[in-house]
Design a protein around this motif. Structure first.
Motif, PDB file in Angstrom:
ATOM      1  N   GLU A 188       0.832  -1.019   0.169  1.00  0.00           N
ATOM      2  CA  GLU A 188       0.105  -0.034   0.135  1.00  0.00           C
ATOM      3  C   GLU A 188       0.865   1.250  -0.046  1.00  0.00           C
ATOM      4  O   GLU A 188       0.406   2.309  -0.183  1.00  0.00           O
ATOM      5  CB  GLU A 188      -0.920   0.212   1.316  1.00  0.00           C
ATOM      6  N   THR A 224       0.646   3.715  -2.893  1.00  0.00           N
ATOM      7  CA  THR A 224      -0.543   4.738  -2.806  1.00  0.00           C
ATOM      8  C   THR A 224      -0.508   5.459  -2.020  1.00  0.00           C
ATOM      9  O   THR A 224      -1.076   6.586  -2.190  1.00  0.00           O
ATOM     10  CB  THR A 224      -1.948   3.569  -2.894  1.00  0.00           C
ATOM     11  N   ILE A 225      -0.307   5.289  -0.745  1.00  0.00           N
ATOM     12  CA  ILE A 225      -0.015   6.134   0.338  1.00  0.00           C
ATOM     13  C   ILE A 225       0.950   7.355   0.014  1.00  0.00           C
ATOM     14  O   ILE A 225       0.156   8.491   0.200  1.00  0.00           O
ATOM     15  CB  ILE A 225       0.620   5.570   1.785  1.00  0.00           C
ATOM     16  N   ASP A 268       1.609   8.378  -3.085  1.00  0.00           N
ATOM     17  CA  ASP A 268       0.913   9.331  -3.968  1.00  0.00           C
ATOM     18  C   ASP A 268      -0.006  10.056  -3.529  1.00  0.00           C
ATOM     19  O   ASP A 268      -0.010  11.359  -4.025  1.00  0.00           O
ATOM     20  CB  ASP A 268       0.518   8.332  -5.248  1.00  0.00           C
ATOM     21  N   LYS A 269      -0.710   9.594  -2.713  1.00  0.00           N
ATOM     22  CA  LYS A 269      -1.969  10.364  -1.951  1.00  0.00           C
ATOM     23  C   LYS A 269      -1.468  11.595  -1.315  1.00  0.00           C
ATOM     24  O   LYS A 269      -1.701  12.797  -1.258  1.00  0.00           O
ATOM     25  CB  LYS A 269      -2.711   9.617  -1.266  1.00  0.00           C
ATOM     26  N   ASP A 281      -0.191  14.349  -3.415  1.00  0.00           N
ATOM     27  CA  ASP A 281      -1.328  15.018  -3.907  1.00  0.00           C
ATOM     28  C   ASP A 281      -1.776  16.156  -2.789  1.00  0.00           C
ATOM     29  O   ASP A 281      -2.103  17.305  -2.923  1.00  0.00           O
ATOM     30  CB  ASP A 281      -2.546  14.209  -4.092  1.00  0.00           C
ATOM     31  N   ILE A 282      -1.674  15.613  -1.677  1.00  0.00           N
ATOM     32  CA  ILE A 282      -2.120  16.521  -0.409  1.00  0.00           C
ATOM     33  C   ILE A 282      -1.165  17.589  -0.544  1.00  0.00           C
ATOM     34  O   ILE A 282      -1.748  18.853  -0.044  1.00  0.00           O
ATOM     35  CB  ILE A 282      -2.470  15.666   0.826  1.00  0.00           C
ATOM     36  N   PHE A 328      -9.400   8.784   1.784  1.00  0.00           N
ATOM     37  CA  PHE A 328      -8.626   7.688   1.597  1.00  0.00           C
ATOM     38  C   PHE A 328      -7.962   7.495   3.004  1.00  0.00           C
ATOM     39  O   PHE A 328      -7.923   6.330   3.521  1.00  0.00           O
ATOM     40  CB  PHE A 328      -7.310   7.792   0.478  1.00  0.00           C
TER      41      PHE A 328
END
Lengths: 171, 171
Positions: free
Chosen positions: B47, B50-51, B53-54, B57-58, B103
């Motif tokens: 994971e 994905t973490i 990447d998120k 974004d933030i 998420f």
């Protein structure tokens, strides 16, 4: 402010190193298990932007590094540091060279011997005993390193991460 | 593996916090002085991409955060944690919300009270004495925060930084 450049291996390898460090390394609480890429150096706050820009250039132009732990060794008789010895390869040597030449001039007194310290500040007798024991344990481990960190030192001697640099990436 | 999200204030503020933590906080050696943005959470290695990447974004979509320390306070009677109280502002609240919704679902039992812990695990008497003393010291400090970190916990309870995320930047 005093800065240093290092990378942290995987949690698995850090946990292994800490199982020794908690007994044999008084720096145990100051920084997680690490591989030093550039010895501590002084820099002013105003220089920080230039330093991080240069480090981004360097990280972008280097790719992941195979990390191969081959045995337990010691810097004795230079000092009583016991360490996990890391096989030197061209990727690691190139990254170390980039961080110790040009803008980042060489501030080390010794040749680069990549290692993870697991014991230090031991008396000669302790050093000899501990090294003798640890040399019998088969420490072999392989992984890949994809990032390094710029850290700064606090007044209590501990280190805080300022920024991460990912190998082969723009950031 | 257990992860957490936090930011480290300036060296000056970390040194100040450590001057209290060394006496009053048994977690002193496990992590530098910090402000928790998301409570520890479990995630699998798969994971992690994905973490991060998120989180990129933030961080890209939030800008620098004014940090204003206003006083020494305590979570008593909920617990005996003594902390440097940080004034809540919209920038900090927005970042905290982004890291605790969608998420990153909310994994906290309490409302967000931004703080730097300087004492914990004290007996009721110690807590009362120490808080009484520290409340008399005028702790006021302002700075700006431009980055946060994803950390993971080692088996000994200490935390290692995995990656830095710069506010308002692509990386």
């Amino acid at each position: 402010m005093k800065y240093g450049i290092a990378f942290f291996p995987s949690k698995e390898l850090q946990d292994l190193a800490n199982s020794y460090r908690m007994r044999y390394d008084p720096h145990y609480a100051l920084i997680p298990p690490h591989i030093t890429l550039k010895n501590p150096f002084e820099a002013e706050n105003e220089e920080l932007k230039t330093i991080t820009d240069k480090l981004h250039d360097i990280s972008k132009n280097h790719s992941s590094i195979p990390l191969n732990i081959v045995k337990v060794s010691s810097f004795y008789p230079v000092n009583n540091v016991i360490y996990l010895k890391i096989e030197l390869n061209s990727e690691l040597l190139n990254l170390h060279s980039a961080l110790n030449s040009g803008f980042f001039h060489d501030n080390s007194d010794y040749q680069f011997v990549p290692h993870i310290t697991i014991g230090q500040s031991l008396s000669d007798d302790e050093h000899s005993d501990v090294l003798g024991q640890l040399r019998m344990s088969k420490v072999q481990h392989k992984e890949t390193i994809d990032r390094f960190h710029l850290l700064y030192q606090l007044e209590n001697g501990s280190w805080t991460v300022y920024e991460t640099f990912q190998l082969g990436k723009d950031c």
